[in-house]
Design an enzyme around this catalytic site. Sequence first.
Site, PDB file in Angstrom:
ATOM      1  N   LYS A 186      37.558  41.935  31.874  1.00  0.00           N
ATOM      2  CA  LYS A 186      38.031  41.441  33.171  1.00  0.00           C
ATOM      3  C   LYS A 186      38.265  42.602  34.139  1.00  0.00           C
ATOM      4  CE  LYS A 186      42.046  39.350  35.418  1.00  0.00           C
ATOM      5  NZ  LYS A 186      42.272  40.530  36.283  1.00  0.00           N
ATOM      6  N   LEU A 242      45.364  37.266  32.167  1.00  0.00           N
ATOM      7  CA  LEU A 242      45.710  38.620  32.566  1.00  0.00           C
ATOM      8  C   LEU A 242      46.025  38.563  34.053  1.00  0.00           C
ATOM      9  CD1 LEU A 242      43.014  40.877  30.803  1.00  0.00           C
ATOM     10  CD2 LEU A 242      45.412  40.613  30.186  1.00  0.00           C
ATOM     11  N   ASP A 243      47.003  39.340  34.494  1.00  0.00           N
ATOM     12  CA  ASP A 243      47.389  39.325  35.894  1.00  0.00           C
ATOM     13  C   ASP A 243      46.228  39.734  36.794  1.00  0.00           C
ATOM     14  OD1 ASP A 243      49.971  38.692  35.100  1.00  0.00           O
ATOM     15  OD2 ASP A 243      50.564  40.799  34.978  1.00  0.00           O
ATOM     16  N   TYR A 244      46.331  39.365  38.055  1.00  0.00           N
ATOM     17  CA  TYR A 244      45.325  39.683  39.071  1.00  0.00           C
ATOM     18  C   TYR A 244      44.984  41.180  39.082  1.00  0.00           C
ATOM     19  CZ  TYR A 244      43.211  39.844  43.769  1.00  0.00           C
ATOM     20  OH  TYR A 244      42.367  40.039  44.837  1.00  0.00           O
ATOM     21  N   THR A 260      45.561  43.334  36.637  1.00  0.00           N
ATOM     22  CA  THR A 260      45.383  43.880  35.292  1.00  0.00           C
ATOM     23  C   THR A 260      43.936  43.697  34.846  1.00  0.00           C
ATOM     24  OG1 THR A 260      47.675  43.391  34.689  1.00  0.00           O
ATOM     25  CG2 THR A 260      46.125  43.715  32.883  1.00  0.00           C
TER      26      THR A 260
END
Length: 243
Positions: free
Chosen positions: A67, A101-103, A105
Amino acid sequence: MERLQKVIAYAGVASRRKAEQLILEGKVKVNGVVVRELGTKVSNSDTIEVEGVKLEKEDKVYFLLYKPRGTISAVTDDKGRKTVTDLFHHIPQRIFPVGRLDYDTSGLLLLTNDGEFSYMLTHPKFKIDKTYIARVKGVPTIEGLKKLQRGIKLEDGKTAPAKVSMTSFDEKAGKAICEITIHEGRNRQVRRMFEAIGTPVVKLKRERFAFLDLFGLAPGEYRELSKHEVKQLRVLAETGKLD
């Protein structure tokens, strides 16, 4: 007979929680009748429609994505931001991310259309390890790292014990790099853990998920998991160890 929300999740349409929401909103029909009651049981002979689309059994697929930062771990985004599923535009199955997963990260994220598989890998009771590399502002103290290792109190409760080490630091520049392994998946958990000891995260990357890593992939690239990897993940979740 299976619960309706479970059937929807296993078909890859949505997570079980999202499936429950769709039922409550009256967006699910069974044999042409709107069903709003959670726990309704259905059989293989029942016709199920979700938002007007007939539920069809899809071949199960499993992907490992690197990602990139600046993408949302979701199927859609009401703000029009790029989602991780946008990177799979040619995949016919309706896949969704396993956890999130955070934006901001980057790193290893699994996607699938197998709801049961997703549940096994994300529920804390199965204790699947996830390892992150965190670049932090400031240099954590030994006592601060020990607090993370023992479990630290956050606003939503105390975290489970974590494996934490500081791999490098620069006292003069006021920065450090730490490796942390957790098995929970609370919202922005790693960032909040480091904030709690006074060293906020500047950059975060998930390096490993269980035994899987990002070898050979660049940000935005992905590969399909092998049958053996899928089997091993199931075994790990069910028994807590690999064959």
